[in-house]
Write an enzyme that holds these catalytic residues in place. Structure first.
Site, PDB file in Angstrom:
ATOM      1  N   LYS A  41       0.455  -1.233   0.281  1.00  0.00           N
ATOM      2  CA  LYS A  41      -0.315  -0.015  -0.241  1.00  0.00           C
ATOM      3  C   LYS A  41       0.924   1.777  -0.257  1.00  0.00           C
ATOM      4  O   LYS A  41       2.028   1.095   0.519  1.00  0.00           O
ATOM      5  CB  LYS A  41      -1.215   0.194   1.232  1.00  0.00           C
ATOM      6  CG  LYS A  41      -2.115  -1.384   1.041  1.00  0.00           C
ATOM      7  CD  LYS A  41      -3.001  -0.921   1.916  1.00  0.00           C
ATOM      8  CE  LYS A  41      -3.646  -2.682   1.920  1.00  0.00           C
ATOM      9  NZ  LYS A  41      -4.884  -2.230   2.680  1.00  0.00           N
ATOM     10  N   PHE A  64     -15.117   3.327   7.276  1.00  0.00           N
ATOM     11  CA  PHE A  64     -13.736   3.487   6.898  1.00  0.00           C
ATOM     12  C   PHE A  64     -13.915   3.811   5.476  1.00  0.00           C
ATOM     13  O   PHE A  64     -12.369   3.714   5.137  1.00  0.00           O
ATOM     14  CB  PHE A  64     -12.896   2.841   7.617  1.00  0.00           C
ATOM     15  CG  PHE A  64     -12.998   0.376   7.100  1.00  0.00           C
ATOM     16  CD1 PHE A  64     -12.385   1.068   6.075  1.00  0.00           C
ATOM     17  CD2 PHE A  64     -13.923   0.729   8.213  1.00  0.00           C
ATOM     18  CE1 PHE A  64     -13.170  -0.991   5.776  1.00  0.00           C
ATOM     19  CE2 PHE A  64     -14.111  -0.944   7.539  1.00  0.00           C
ATOM     20  CZ  PHE A  64     -14.075  -1.622   6.759  1.00  0.00           C
ATOM     21  N   ARG A 119      -1.882 -14.324   3.307  1.00  0.00           N
ATOM     22  CA  ARG A 119      -2.088 -13.585   4.885  1.00  0.00           C
ATOM     23  C   ARG A 119      -1.801 -13.955   5.595  1.00  0.00           C
ATOM     24  O   ARG A 119      -1.829 -12.990   6.591  1.00  0.00           O
ATOM     25  CB  ARG A 119      -3.963 -14.596   4.508  1.00  0.00           C
ATOM     26  CG  ARG A 119      -4.846 -13.659   3.376  1.00  0.00           C
ATOM     27  CD  ARG A 119      -6.049 -13.585   3.376  1.00  0.00           C
ATOM     28  NE  ARG A 119      -6.438 -13.361   4.174  1.00  0.00           N
ATOM     29  CZ  ARG A 119      -7.763 -12.002   4.354  1.00  0.00           C
ATOM     30  NH1 ARG A 119      -7.616 -11.662   2.960  1.00  0.00           N
ATOM     31  NH2 ARG A 119      -8.308 -11.311   5.282  1.00  0.00           N
ATOM     32  N   ARG A 134       2.329  -6.659   8.199  1.00  0.00           N
ATOM     33  CA  ARG A 134       2.071  -5.611   8.986  1.00  0.00           C
ATOM     34  C   ARG A 134       1.744  -5.609  10.444  1.00  0.00           C
ATOM     35  O   ARG A 134       2.011  -4.127  11.211  1.00  0.00           O
ATOM     36  CB  ARG A 134      -0.373  -6.201   8.975  1.00  0.00           C
ATOM     37  CG  ARG A 134      -0.850  -6.147   7.771  1.00  0.00           C
ATOM     38  CD  ARG A 134      -2.224  -6.346   7.616  1.00  0.00           C
ATOM     39  NE  ARG A 134      -2.703  -6.604   6.497  1.00  0.00           N
ATOM     40  CZ  ARG A 134      -4.165  -6.989   5.955  1.00  0.00           C
ATOM     41  NH1 ARG A 134      -3.870  -7.880   7.246  1.00  0.00           N
ATOM     42  NH2 ARG A 134      -4.757  -6.351   4.672  1.00  0.00           N
ATOM     43  N   ASN A 192      -2.323  -0.483   6.708  1.00  0.00           N
ATOM     44  CA  ASN A 192      -1.555  -1.335   7.315  1.00  0.00           C
ATOM     45  C   ASN A 192      -0.799  -2.438   6.164  1.00  0.00           C
ATOM     46  O   ASN A 192      -1.272  -3.563   6.212  1.00  0.00           O
ATOM     47  CB  ASN A 192      -3.345  -2.582   8.124  1.00  0.00           C
ATOM     48  CG  ASN A 192      -3.701  -2.991   6.458  1.00  0.00           C
ATOM     49  OD1 ASN A 192      -4.103  -2.934   5.432  1.00  0.00           O
ATOM     50  ND2 ASN A 192      -5.096  -3.921   6.676  1.00  0.00           N
ATOM     51  N   HIS A 221      -2.466  -5.760   1.249  1.00  0.00           N
ATOM     52  CA  HIS A 221      -3.970  -6.319   0.922  1.00  0.00           C
ATOM     53  C   HIS A 221      -3.167  -7.821   0.310  1.00  0.00           C
ATOM     54  O   HIS A 221      -1.962  -7.792  -0.056  1.00  0.00           O
ATOM     55  CB  HIS A 221      -4.094  -5.044  -0.213  1.00  0.00           C
ATOM     56  CG  HIS A 221      -5.219  -6.135  -0.786  1.00  0.00           C
ATOM     57  ND1 HIS A 221      -6.624  -6.462  -0.041  1.00  0.00           N
ATOM     58  CD2 HIS A 221      -5.640  -7.446  -1.476  1.00  0.00           C
ATOM     59  CE1 HIS A 221      -7.408  -7.757  -1.011  1.00  0.00           C
ATOM     60  NE2 HIS A 221      -6.623  -7.631  -1.887  1.00  0.00           N
TER      61      HIS A 221
HETATM   62  N1  LIG Z   1     -12.131  -0.960  10.997  1.00  0.00           N
HETATM   63  C1  LIG Z   1     -11.168  -0.549  10.536  1.00  0.00           C
HETATM   64  N2  LIG Z   1     -10.911   1.134   9.954  1.00  0.00           N
HETATM   65  C2  LIG Z   1     -10.115   1.221   9.425  1.00  0.00           C
HETATM   66  N3  LIG Z   1      -9.651   0.336   7.972  1.00  0.00           N
HETATM   67  C3  LIG Z   1     -10.191  -0.190   8.169  1.00  0.00           C
HETATM   68  C4  LIG Z   1     -10.697  -1.141   9.142  1.00  0.00           C
HETATM   69  N4  LIG Z   1     -11.375  -2.868   9.118  1.00  0.00           N
HETATM   70  C5  LIG Z   1     -10.421  -2.665   7.261  1.00  0.00           C
HETATM   71  N5  LIG Z   1      -9.999  -1.620   7.086  1.00  0.00           N
HETATM   72  C6  LIG Z   1      -9.024  -1.282   5.981  1.00  0.00           C
HETATM   73  O1  LIG Z   1      -9.908  -1.831   5.158  1.00  0.00           O
HETATM   74  C7  LIG Z   1      -9.404  -2.946   3.757  1.00  0.00           C
HETATM   75  C8  LIG Z   1      -9.975  -4.226   4.012  1.00  0.00           C
HETATM   76  O2  LIG Z   1     -10.975  -4.613   4.641  1.00  0.00           O
HETATM   77  P1  LIG Z   1     -11.091  -5.939   5.113  1.00  0.00           P
HETATM   78  O3  LIG Z   1     -11.594  -6.388   5.967  1.00  0.00           O
HETATM   79  O4  LIG Z   1     -11.421  -7.046   3.997  1.00  0.00           O
HETATM   80  O5  LIG Z   1      -9.224  -6.798   5.088  1.00  0.00           O
HETATM   81  P2  LIG Z   1      -8.598  -8.314   5.085  1.00  0.00           P
HETATM   82  O6  LIG Z   1      -9.073  -8.743   3.933  1.00  0.00           O
HETATM   83  O7  LIG Z   1      -8.101  -7.979   6.025  1.00  0.00           O
HETATM   84  O8  LIG Z   1      -7.827  -6.708   4.229  1.00  0.00           O
HETATM   85  P3  LIG Z   1      -7.751  -6.877   2.406  1.00  0.00           P
HETATM   86  O9  LIG Z   1      -8.398  -6.909   1.820  1.00  0.00           O
HETATM   87  O10 LIG Z   1      -6.894  -5.522   2.485  1.00  0.00           O
HETATM   88  O11 LIG Z   1      -6.024  -7.689   2.430  1.00  0.00           O
HETATM   89  C9  LIG Z   1      -8.275  -3.281   4.807  1.00  0.00           C
HETATM   90  O12 LIG Z   1      -7.388  -4.080   4.870  1.00  0.00           O
HETATM   91  C10 LIG Z   1      -8.051  -1.552   6.027  1.00  0.00           C
HETATM   92  O13 LIG Z   1      -7.313  -1.229   4.762  1.00  0.00           O
END
Ligand SMILES: Nc1ncnc2c1ncn2[C@@H]1O[C@H](COP(=O)(O)OP(=O)(O)OP(=O)(O)O)[C@@H](O)[C@H]1O
Length: 173
Positions: free
Chosen positions: A12, A61, A89, A109, A119, A122
């Site tokens: 990111k 968010f 992951r 992360r 974070n 992805h």
């Molecule tokens: N509570 C939160 N507050 C702020 N940003 C968030 C929060 N939860 C998720 N995000 C953002 O949204 C993205 C997508 O969230 P998701 O729940 O799909 O997590 P993930 O599957 O672990 O992450 P990714 O899809 O990025 O691999 C996260 O990677 C993060 O950047």
């Protein structure tokens, strides 16, 4: 031997501004049995970010996430290995940075995340998501064709190292 899986990894924007973190994450990729199938640096447009994160449209968010992902370039990788989705992951660690720092401090992360939004990385959450995400971000990449023409070379180990500057040429046919 199991067929290889594809996954989409993104480093990111805030990491791209930090050469030390960026090369450390690249090093994780290259030392974890992944092979880089394609890579590119791309600044998400609003349209791409909104499509990519459309399942989060109603979340508090979402705007912050779209603003962050369009704030500068990201590095995109199509990665392959056995269990690529799950392995990437696992290396990333939990979505939430505090949890990552507490439970898996040596994860990507845990080490390079700054906040729940920023974070660091992805990873696709399933092979179906990987297909959708790769199709959106690498529209020129033909997944069925890759399985037919390239996967056997990756699987047999004939392609052992592909770095970011690898220019895809089928010179191993
Ligand atoms: N509570 C939160 N507050 C702020 N940003 C968030 C929060 N939860 C998720 N995000 C953002 O949204 C993205 C997508 O969230 P998701 O729940 O799909 O997590 P993930 O599957 O672990 O992450 P990714 O899809 O990025 O691999 C996260 O990677 C993060 O950047």
């Amino acid at each position: 031997m199991l067929p290889l899986e594809l996954t989409l990894a993104i480093i990111k924007p805030h990491v791209i501004n930090n050469p030390i973190s960026l090369s450390a994450i690249r090093n994780v990729i290259l030392t974890s049995n992944f092979k880089i199938v394609r890579s590119k640096r791309l600044t998400f447009t609003n349209e791409i970010a909104e499509t990519f994160y459309k399942e989060h449209k109603e979340k508090f968010f979402y705007n912050r996430l779209v603003t962050f992902m369009t704030s500068g370039p990201s590095d995109l990788y199509i990665l392959t290995r056995e269990n690529a989705v799950q392995e990437w992951r696992r290396l990333m660690g939990p979505t939430k940075v505090f949890k990552a720092q507490y439970e898996q401090p040596e994860s990507i992360r845990g080490m390079y995340g700054l906040s729940d939004t920023r974070n660091a990385s992805h990873g696709s959450d399933s092979t179906m998501s990987a297909t959708k995400e790769i199709t959106l971000l690498f529209p020129e990449f033909d997944i069925p064709k890759w399985y037919k023409t390239e996967e056997p070379y990756f699987r047999s180990g004939s392609l052992t190292f592909l770095n970011k500057d690898f220019i895809h040429k089928p010179n191993y046919y």
